[in-house]
Design an enzyme around this catalytic site. Sequence first.
Site, PDB file in Angstrom:
ATOM      1  N   GLY A  74       0.822  -1.207   0.000  1.00 50.77           N
ATOM      2  CA  GLY A  74       0.000   0.000   0.000  1.00 50.77           C
ATOM      3  C   GLY A  74       0.858   1.260   0.000  1.00 50.77           C
ATOM      4  CB  THR A  75       4.043   2.080   1.739  1.00 49.73           C
ATOM      5  OG1 THR A  75       3.505   1.735   3.017  1.00 49.73           O
ATOM      6  CG2 THR A  75       4.985   3.258   1.861  1.00 49.73           C
ATOM      7  CG  ASN A 154      -4.599   3.877   9.720  1.00 56.03           C
ATOM      8  OD1 ASN A 154      -4.880   4.906   9.096  1.00 56.03           O
ATOM      9  ND2 ASN A 154      -3.609   3.819  10.584  1.00 56.03           N
ATOM     10  CB  SER A 202      -2.146  -3.114   1.280  1.00 49.50           C
ATOM     11  OG  SER A 202      -1.135  -3.926   1.824  1.00 49.50           O
ATOM     12  N   GLY A 203      -2.426  -6.183  -0.181  1.00 45.90           N
ATOM     13  CA  GLY A 203      -2.811  -7.582  -0.016  1.00 45.90           C
ATOM     14  C   GLY A 203      -2.944  -8.039   1.427  1.00 45.90           C
ATOM     15  CG  HIS A 204      -0.238  -6.730   4.769  1.00 46.86           C
ATOM     16  ND1 HIS A 204      -0.247  -6.406   6.097  1.00 46.86           N
ATOM     17  CD2 HIS A 204       0.153  -5.605   4.114  1.00 46.86           C
ATOM     18  CE1 HIS A 204       0.141  -5.143   6.245  1.00 46.86           C
ATOM     19  NE2 HIS A 204       0.385  -4.634   5.053  1.00 46.86           N
ATOM     20  CB  THR A 240      10.733  -9.833 -11.788  1.00 47.70           C
ATOM     21  OG1 THR A 240      11.730  -9.588 -12.780  1.00 47.70           O
ATOM     22  CG2 THR A 240      10.119 -11.206 -12.015  1.00 47.70           C
ATOM     23  CB  CYS A 330       6.697   3.905  21.093  1.00 49.68           C
ATOM     24  SG  CYS A 330       7.108   4.043  22.805  1.00 49.68           S
TER      25      CYS A 330
END
Length: 397
Positions: A74-75, A154, A202-204, A240, A330
Amino acid sequence: MKNQLIYLDNNATTRVHPEVAAAMLPYVTGECYGNPSASYGFGKKARAAVEQARQQVAYLLAVDAKEIVFTSCGTESNYTAIESALRCYPERRHVVISAGEHSAVENLCLDLERRAYRVTRLGLDGEGLVDLAELESVVNSDDTALVSLIWANNETGVLSPIEDAANIVKNKGVLFHSDAVQAVGKVPLSLADSAVSMLSLSGHKLHAAKGVGVLYVNGRVRFEPILLGGGQENGRRSGTENVAGIVGLGKAAEILRYVLKDEHHQQQMSEMRDRFERTLLDRMPDTLVNGHREKRLPNTSNLCFAGVDAEGLLILLDNAGLCCSPGSACSTGSVKPSRVLTAMGMSAARARSSVRFSLSMFTTEQELDRAVDLIEQAVSKLKIVLPVSGGPVIRHT
Ligand SMILES: Cc1ncc(COP(=O)(O)O)c(C=O)c1O
């Protein structure tokens, strides 16, 4: 049950769906390791798998497969969208975002400011929403290269009015990008006839693997690639392809298309979340919900436990086997209150007492019941041992 992990941090990352893992397997174990750019049959097999996944993702978003560009995360998708817009319109030096963007957008924009670009951050109201009148007033057709707004926050899960915002921006002749990393797969979302120019996912975050993302680029908008090299992805993103990751993302998109069609599933998720929240609020009246109660993702609950240090709470919950996230980050040894919560007008004390819980399709009622007990025990313990200072916490909604 007692020592079993309870994972309520699905906005951080999700478990790979077993069907996704199975689909990826031949591309990981060695059966199909060909390079999708190779001209022989073995490579073409990998190419066909990538193109099938492109189609699966396109179906989920209701767009043309040619508009899907695979990236690494995503980034990277966010970065590419913003930098591409600036390259397409070099005479424009202005970017509009909101105060509620993920650091992938916010930190890039801080860098743009160092590079003498002007960045306007739309404010958030107490419930986490942007004001469309403010958006309309700050976008300037001569100078604004891009507006980028997060689809679902998020931290709070609050949903932005993306379609309305995109229409306002399109009418001014300006590109519109949305960071939809938290929205895709959690709420039905169609880009057919949409004014959105570019969108990141984003996939994850949606039960695929880490290391794969997508940038949707509307076929009618200008685009400049950022990664140059072998010209993969139709010249839009060299490198790739992560074939296994892409195949998994395609499978996840296919699964989620069916899941999201089922209104019952959506309702079930928000009912589980609401019951979890209600039980905590009933048992601990000092608890507050952060963010709009309706206009938010069905899986996200951001709660403030007034008078409790969230960092300490997280340690106790971690020891008890419950994973969740703090409303603070943090950095260099000091605990910074969440930028998003403070932009919503919350005090640093309230932000420092806030925790995000996020569910997935694998979360069960039993896990949530157990989580409520663990949270109640940990909060009571902290209130006795470590009461936080920092003034009273203001009760919003
Ligand atoms: C809204 C949002 N945008 C972007 C990202 C970054 O995505 P990735 O981890 O795939 O780079 C995240 C991850 O937490 C996110 O929540």
